[in-house]
Write a protein that holds these residues in place. Structure first.
Motif, PDB file in Angstrom:
ATOM      1  N   VAL A 162       1.249  -8.042  -3.097  1.00  0.00           N
ATOM      2  CA  VAL A 162       0.647  -7.754  -1.912  1.00  0.00           C
ATOM      3  C   VAL A 162       1.044  -7.415  -0.952  1.00  0.00           C
ATOM      4  O   VAL A 162       0.572  -6.558  -0.071  1.00  0.00           O
ATOM      5  N   ASP A 163       2.269  -8.026  -0.574  1.00  0.00           N
ATOM      6  CA  ASP A 163       2.767  -7.714   0.416  1.00  0.00           C
ATOM      7  C   ASP A 163       3.605  -5.861   0.781  1.00  0.00           C
ATOM      8  O   ASP A 163       2.939  -5.099   1.729  1.00  0.00           O
ATOM      9  N   TYR A 164       4.323  -5.939  -0.573  1.00  0.00           N
ATOM     10  CA  TYR A 164       3.982  -4.387  -0.837  1.00  0.00           C
ATOM     11  C   TYR A 164       3.181  -2.824  -0.778  1.00  0.00           C
ATOM     12  O   TYR A 164       3.080  -2.084  -0.378  1.00  0.00           O
ATOM     13  N   CYS A 165       1.927  -3.316  -1.877  1.00  0.00           N
ATOM     14  CA  CYS A 165       0.918  -3.095  -1.143  1.00  0.00           C
ATOM     15  C   CYS A 165       0.889  -2.350  -0.442  1.00  0.00           C
ATOM     16  O   CYS A 165      -0.575  -1.628   0.282  1.00  0.00           O
ATOM     17  N   PHE A 166      -0.129  -3.675   1.116  1.00  0.00           N
ATOM     18  CA  PHE A 166      -0.220  -3.178   2.336  1.00  0.00           C
ATOM     19  C   PHE A 166       0.952  -2.963   2.874  1.00  0.00           C
ATOM     20  O   PHE A 166       0.152  -1.611   4.220  1.00  0.00           O
ATOM     21  N   ASN A 167       1.899  -3.255   3.256  1.00  0.00           N
ATOM     22  CA  ASN A 167       2.529  -2.883   4.141  1.00  0.00           C
ATOM     23  C   ASN A 167       3.710  -1.655   3.860  1.00  0.00           C
ATOM     24  O   ASN A 167       4.451  -1.036   4.738  1.00  0.00           O
ATOM     25  N   VAL A 168       3.262  -1.400   2.378  1.00  0.00           N
ATOM     26  CA  VAL A 168       4.858   0.191   2.498  1.00  0.00           C
ATOM     27  C   VAL A 168       3.326   1.231   1.565  1.00  0.00           C
ATOM     28  O   VAL A 168       3.748   2.557   1.950  1.00  0.00           O
TER      29      VAL A 168
END
Length: 178
Positions: A117-123
């Motif tokens: 989730v963090d990767y999908c939103f922030n990267v």
């Protein structure tokens, strides 16, 4: 294609390798695992190797590995809109996951999904993440809820699934929070 390695407290999310075929077959041949996610149990190590080459080798697919081991115990990742089972916008994606049965109910899937989730939103910069699950597999829905997804109240069919394409799935959604 290069896949960024992600780390959590207990896990390493890394690219799949052909050397993972034996572990993949060991866990993906379990009849309790694949059908819950829409795919049939693997019948041979060769089939598992082909899945690694054809499905798990792309961007957005990670092998889930416990730190201190080198064995893949599941898969987590995302599909861009063009590959999604759902009708979604280009700046959105669909997430998915499965974990080997010996590792169920240990929070591993939730921990891995939070990293994605963090990767999908922030990267990757996606605006909305979507997920779906079969109602008879409520544990999958709980993973998404623990990661902030909300039930849309909608059900749909995913005819592209090898197993369960004729059964409704519950649709979950997570919007990027500024």
């Amino acid at each position: 294609m290069n896949v960024q390695i992600l780390e959590t407290k207990r896990l390493i999310l890394r690219p799949w390798s052909e050397s993972d075929a034996e572990a993949l077959f060991k866990y993906a041949s379990d009849p309790d695992v694949g059908p819950r996610a829409g795919w049939p149990p693997h019948k041979s190590m060769e089939e598992s190797l082909e899945i690694i080459r054809a499905v798990f080798s792309g961007e957005g697919m990670w092998a889930v590995q416990l730190k201190g081991t080198d064995e893949a115990i599941g898969c987590v990742g995302y599909l861009p809109a063009s590959d999604s089972n759902l009708d979604i916008e280009d700046d959105q994606c669909e997430v998915g996951y499965w974990i080997a049965k010996p590792y169920w109910d240990k929070g591993i899937c939730t921990e891995a999904m939070r990293a994605v989730v963090d990767y999908c939103f922030n990267v990757k910069g996606f605006s909305v993440l979507w997920g779906d699950y079969f109602p008879e597999n409520p544990a999958s829905g709980r993973v998404m809820e623990k990661c902030g997804f909300v039930d849309t109240g909608k059900e749909t069919l995913c005819p592209g699934l090898e197993i369960g394409g004729d059964k409704p799935v519950r649709v979950m959604r997570l919007d990027y929070a500024i």
